[in-house]
Design a protein around this motif. Structure first.
Motif, PDB file in Angstrom:
ATOM      1  N   ARG A 120       0.830  -1.202   0.000  1.00 15.17           N
ATOM      2  CA  ARG A 120       0.000   0.000   0.000  1.00 15.17           C
ATOM      3  C   ARG A 120       0.863   1.249   0.000  1.00 15.17           C
ATOM      4  N   ALA A 121       2.015   1.156   0.672  1.00 15.96           N
ATOM      5  CA  ALA A 121       2.900   2.316   0.724  1.00 15.96           C
ATOM      6  C   ALA A 121       3.436   2.655  -0.650  1.00 15.96           C
ATOM      7  N   HIS A 128       1.985   2.227  -3.385  1.00 15.15           N
ATOM      8  CA  HIS A 128       0.888   2.859  -4.114  1.00 15.15           C
ATOM      9  C   HIS A 128       0.763   4.322  -3.690  1.00 15.15           C
ATOM     10  N   GLY A 129       0.894   4.551  -2.374  1.00 14.41           N
ATOM     11  CA  GLY A 129       0.758   5.912  -1.846  1.00 14.41           C
ATOM     12  C   GLY A 129       1.893   6.818  -2.274  1.00 14.41           C
ATOM     13  N   SER A 130       3.118   6.370  -2.105  1.00 11.78           N
ATOM     14  CA  SER A 130       4.274   7.141  -2.544  1.00 11.78           C
ATOM     15  C   SER A 130       5.413   6.186  -2.821  1.00 11.78           C
ATOM     16  N   GLN A 147       6.045  13.235   1.174  1.00 10.44           N
ATOM     17  CA  GLN A 147       5.736  11.967   0.515  1.00 10.44           C
ATOM     18  C   GLN A 147       5.108  11.031   1.544  1.00 10.44           C
ATOM     19  N   CYS A 174       2.015   8.468   2.564  1.00 10.39           N
ATOM     20  CA  CYS A 174       1.080   7.590   1.870  1.00 10.39           C
ATOM     21  C   CYS A 174      -0.333   7.934   2.338  1.00 10.39           C
ATOM     22  N   ASN A 195      -3.095   6.936   1.403  1.00 11.96           N
ATOM     23  CA  ASN A 195      -4.068   5.844   1.404  1.00 11.96           C
ATOM     24  C   ASN A 195      -3.972   5.007   2.679  1.00 11.96           C
ATOM     25  N   MET A 196      -3.158   5.465   3.650  1.00 14.54           N
ATOM     26  CA  MET A 196      -2.979   4.687   4.865  1.00 14.54           C
ATOM     27  C   MET A 196      -3.221   5.583   6.082  1.00 14.54           C
TER      28      MET A 196
END
Lengths: 315, 253, 291
Positions: free
Chosen positions: A186-187, A189-191, B88, B90, B92-93
């Motif tokens: 997921r990370a 995907h996030g950055s 940077q 995330c 989505n988390m």
């Protein structure tokens, strides 16, 4: 206790699966539920790739086709045991995914979409053309799946098999998402750059999840082939790939139970649409557009936010 | 031996040489700042050292080991962590998950064990959650831990990035403008935080525009101008260097 | 020997020209809002089907052709206005699904309206083939190539010599900056979609007298156009044209010399090959990311 909390939706799902046979009136409905379960497992694997890792595959049906035809061809033409054939299919699908993925994942952008699309179409064309083994466009029959002398046949037996597989898949997927592996996924995907700096070997993780989803796609292809007892090239078709991606997106990207809802809705939809005689395609397309325009994040995340205010599925 | 040694480092993009023959060394335990006018090559220097870019020329050594050209994820393994000028995080988390990713390399990352949730994995994950919460408290974000990163204010995200970097238990931490976009009070808090980090035996390399903060906390300062090293020294030495004054105020002073 | 080669070459560049037009359409839209428009194939189909329909209803061919290009352009505008614009902040996959939904709607409507049969109409100027080096060349092929060349030149002029064209390029390069200098980016998107759809439709109109058309030809044509765009490096106009011709020729050669059963697989094998060994496409540019 913590299991109850971690997996409360899973427990509800198990209860529903347990009670469902009490209300399913006949084999037609069993059949629909079984198809929903197969799709849900497929979509779950694809959602790990698309929703969680942020990588698009437009050729996933190719892997489903590889599994289905491995289970059809190897026992029929070469006398392999169906389980061995199933394993062989999954191995081939994973190997192809691994070979293709390494160079592709070094690129940024829509190239994986292109490569997987190509892979899927090539697979479908090979299946159509190698009629000596595959039966060509007409397809071919598949032997029944027997485990230690116990033959899995008929809707009711398949129902229970798939109920177990479904619960296991959702349990495993939830575990994966909450693990170091899943967080790394997921990370990135996030950055991507941040995850690299944290020590995530981005290419390796993308390849791993792509291979994993291909592996499960192939297994479910085998299951589908044995369940229906017949395979046609449609199973590897571009449309099937699109159907699977659509289930992911409609249910909700990066939402485990979104995969289930997406699969249930889109498996039921064509049955419901059959009353529209001739207009199925138009209505199906219109519903797709409508959902994506008004719920771009998909059903489950949108509804979860509206009613629960929950930020993520992490807990 | 210095912890980080940079020797004659250069990189060019197209025809533009962004960093030119820069050399310096950072002793262990120091707060070392890199300053310079906009476009002086500070972030590029960071990107070179942390493996985001590959240098055309020069050598970088961490604790004596050559690391030039290594990928970022390999450098993380060597004990390097960083934050970014343009956040940077995330999104989505959750905040806590972001910090947990920071500890990525200390965990069992096996796919099959994770799917079957082996007891060891579950236990280690619970421990990690506690550590991550402690880290969030350390940077002053204890009230945010269960929140999605996308719903946190900018100032909190800046500190979240530091917490995430610290979760990696780095030997050396690169902070790229940690106070950019923050108000005076928030900047003072970051100032204090950086000092706390350095006191915990983490060497800090800092790029920052806020001169008050830089002069306040830096043990040594490197000044870049047009990609070249202008001078290096203590805060006082740098402040009184005529070349530095000229670079900042224009050469006619 | 040579005549056979020429024959494959002729049919390759003819189909390739249609791929090139589709690829230009993809490139145009990919540049502007960064969408892969999977409805692109359907406008190719729409072009041919509409000419067939209007001619059958008694309209003269030139008028039928104009309508068959204008209507898909309107469809493109409607797609942008009603579907892409409201969802612009969504993820790439979401936008892809929207365009796939649109393609299903278009295909479904045509199937209901004009049936499942294959249709065609007469070539623009007779069907007496020309003989060159032992190979035959249909006059329609010359139309295909000529008009494609004309379109390419017109596009080049539009993008490099007119303000409107430069505005589109600027928007694709940096939408925010374009907005800041006063470019109406909303308008740019509409024009991009209209132009992209018109290009696809032109391909369909030109190709149908040679290859026939039916409600379901759009997908393959569209996907191959997409392959051509990627071969050309996604985003490069000249690349798209050369990519289209290359895909057409290689497909025709491989179908002729190796196996016609695998004809449809060839562009996709080609694209995998290119992604493996020439990751930026053949004509693509190198980009560096800033962090």
């Amino acid at each position: 206790m913590s299991i109850l909390r971690r997996h409360h939706v899973l427990i509800i799902l198990a209860a529903v699966l347990l009670l469902l046979p009490l209300v399913l009136p006949n084999n037609y409905y069993y059949d629909i539920v079984i198809r929903m379960a197969i799709n849900a497992i497929l979509v779950l694997g694809l959602n790990l790739l698309i929703g969680f890792a942020g990588q698009i595959s437009l050729g996933h049906a190719g892997f489903v086709g590889i599994g289905a035809y491995a289970s059809a061809i190897l026992p029929t033409h070469f006398g392999w045991h169906p389980l061995l054939a199933m394993a062989a299919g999954a191995t081939i699908a994973s190997a192809i995914a691994a070979i293709v993925a390494r160079p592709i994942f070094r690129l940024k952008g829509h190239y994986l979409a292109m490569a997987t699309l190509g892979l899927g179409i090539i697979t479908a064309i090979v299946i159509k053309n190698e009629a000596a083994y595959t039966g060509g466009p007409d397809g071919m029959p598949v032997v029944a799946l027997a485990l230690m002398g116990f033959e899995i046949s008929g809707e009711k037996k398949w129902y229970w098999v798939l109920a177990v597989v479904l619960l296991f898949s959702f349990w495993a997927a939830r575990n994966l998402i909450d693990s170091p592996f899943g967080r790394a996924l997921r990370a990135l995907h996030g950055s991507e750059v941040a995850s690299q700096v944290m020590g995530v070997d981005v290419v390796r993780y993308k390849v791993a999840i792509f291979v994993l989803s291909a592996f499960f796609a192939s297994l479910m292809g085998s299951v589908t082939a044995h369940y229906i007892g017949f395979v046609t090239p449609n199973i590897a078709d571009f449309f099937h790939s699109i159907e699977l991606v659509t289930m992911v997106v409609i249910g909700g990207m990066a939402s485990i139970y979104g995969s289930l809802i997406g699969a249930i809705l889109l498996t039921a939809l064509p049955q419901a649409l059959s009353t529209f005689e001739g207009w199925e395609t138009v209505v199906f397309g219109a519903i797709l557009m409508f959902c994506m325009i008004f719920m771009p994040r998909g059903l489950v995340p949108t509804l979860a936010q509206r009613f629960g205010g929950r930020e993520s599925e992490g807990d | 031996m210095a912890l980080l040694e940079v020797d004659n480092l250069s990189i060019a993009f197209g025809g533009v040489t962004a960093v030119q023959h820069v050399s310096f060394a950072v002793e262990r335990g120091l707060v070392y700042s890199v300053i310079g006018p906009n476009g002086a090559g500070k972030t590029t220097l960071f990107n070179l050292i942390t493996g985001v870019y590959t240098p055309n020329e020069g050598e970088i050594r961490l604790a004596g080991e050559s690391i030039a050209g290594m990928a970022p994820h390999e450098l993380a393994l060597k004990g390097m962590a960083r934050t970014f000028q343009n956040l940077q995080i995330c999104m989505n988390m959750t905040a806590l998950e972001n910090v947990m990713v920071g500890a990525h390399l200390q965990l069992d990352r096996n796919l099959v064990k994770a799917m079957l949730r082996f007891p060891g994995i579950a236990r280690r994950d619970r421990e990690l959650k506690d550590t991550a919460r402690e880290l969030m408290a350390f940077v002053g974000l204890e009230s945010y831990w269960n929140l999605g990163a996308s719903s946190m204010p900018y100032g909190a995200l800046k500190r979240l990035e530091i917490a995430r970097a610290l979760a990696a238990k780095p030997r050396i931490l690169f902070l790229d403008e940690p106070a950019a976009g923050l108000n005076a009070r928030e900047t003072a808090e970051i100032d204090e935080l950086v000092r706390k980090v350095a006191d915990n035996d983490v060497t800090v390399v800092l790029v920052e525009h806020d001169m008050k903060m830089v002069m306040n906390i830096s043990d040594r300062i490197l000044v870049l101008d047009y990609g070249k090293k202008l001078t290096e020294g203590t805060a006082r030495e740098v402040r009184e260097n005529p070349d530095v004054i000229a670079a900042y105020l224009g050469s006619n002073v | 020997m040579l005549s056979q080669f020429l024959q494959f070459l002729f049919s390759g560049i003819t189909v390739g020209a249609a791929y090139a037009l589709a690829a230009l359409g993809f490139t145009l839209i990919y540049n502007a809002p960064n969408v892969i428009n999977f409805a692109q194939g359907e406008v190719i189909m729409l072009g041919g089907m509409l000419v067939f329909f209007f001619m059958q209803s008694g309209l003269p061919m030139p008028l039928a052709i104009v309508l068959a290009i204008a209507i898909p352009a309107l469809v493109g505008i409607a797609l942008e206005k009603l579907a892409i614009e409201p969802a612009r902040d969504a993820e790439v996959v979401t936008l892809i699904i929207i365009t796939i939904g649109a393609s299903l709607v278009i295909r479904g409507l045509i199937q209901i309206w004009l049936g499942k049969g294959a249709h065609s109409y007469p070539a623009f100027s007779g069907s007496e083939p020309l003989h060159i080096g032992g190979a035959t060349l249909l006059p329609q092929s010359l139309w295909v190539l000529g008009i494609t060349a004309l379109v390419v030149v017109a596009l080049w002029y539009f993008f490099s010599r007119t303000l409107a064209g430069k505005a589109i390029l600027a928007t694709s390069c940096n939408p925010l900056a374009a907005q800041l200098v006063g470019i109406d980016t909303q308008w740019v998107l509409l024009v991009s979609f209209a132009l992209s759809a018109a290009l696809g439709a032109i391909g369909g109109v030109l190709l149908t007298p040679i290859t026939l058309t039916s409600y379901d030809v759009g997908i393959m044509l569209g996907l191959k156009g997409f392959v051509a765009a990627v071969v050309g490096g996604l985003g490069s106009g000249l690349g798209a044209v050369l990519g289209g011709l290359l895909v057409g020729v290689i497909e025709a050669m491989a179908a002729g010399y190796i196996s016609s059963a695998y004809k449809d697989a060839i562009p996709f094998i080609l694209i995998l090959f290119i992604l493996f060994f020439m990751p930026r496409g053949i004509f693509g540019a190198k980009v560096t990311e800033r962090v």
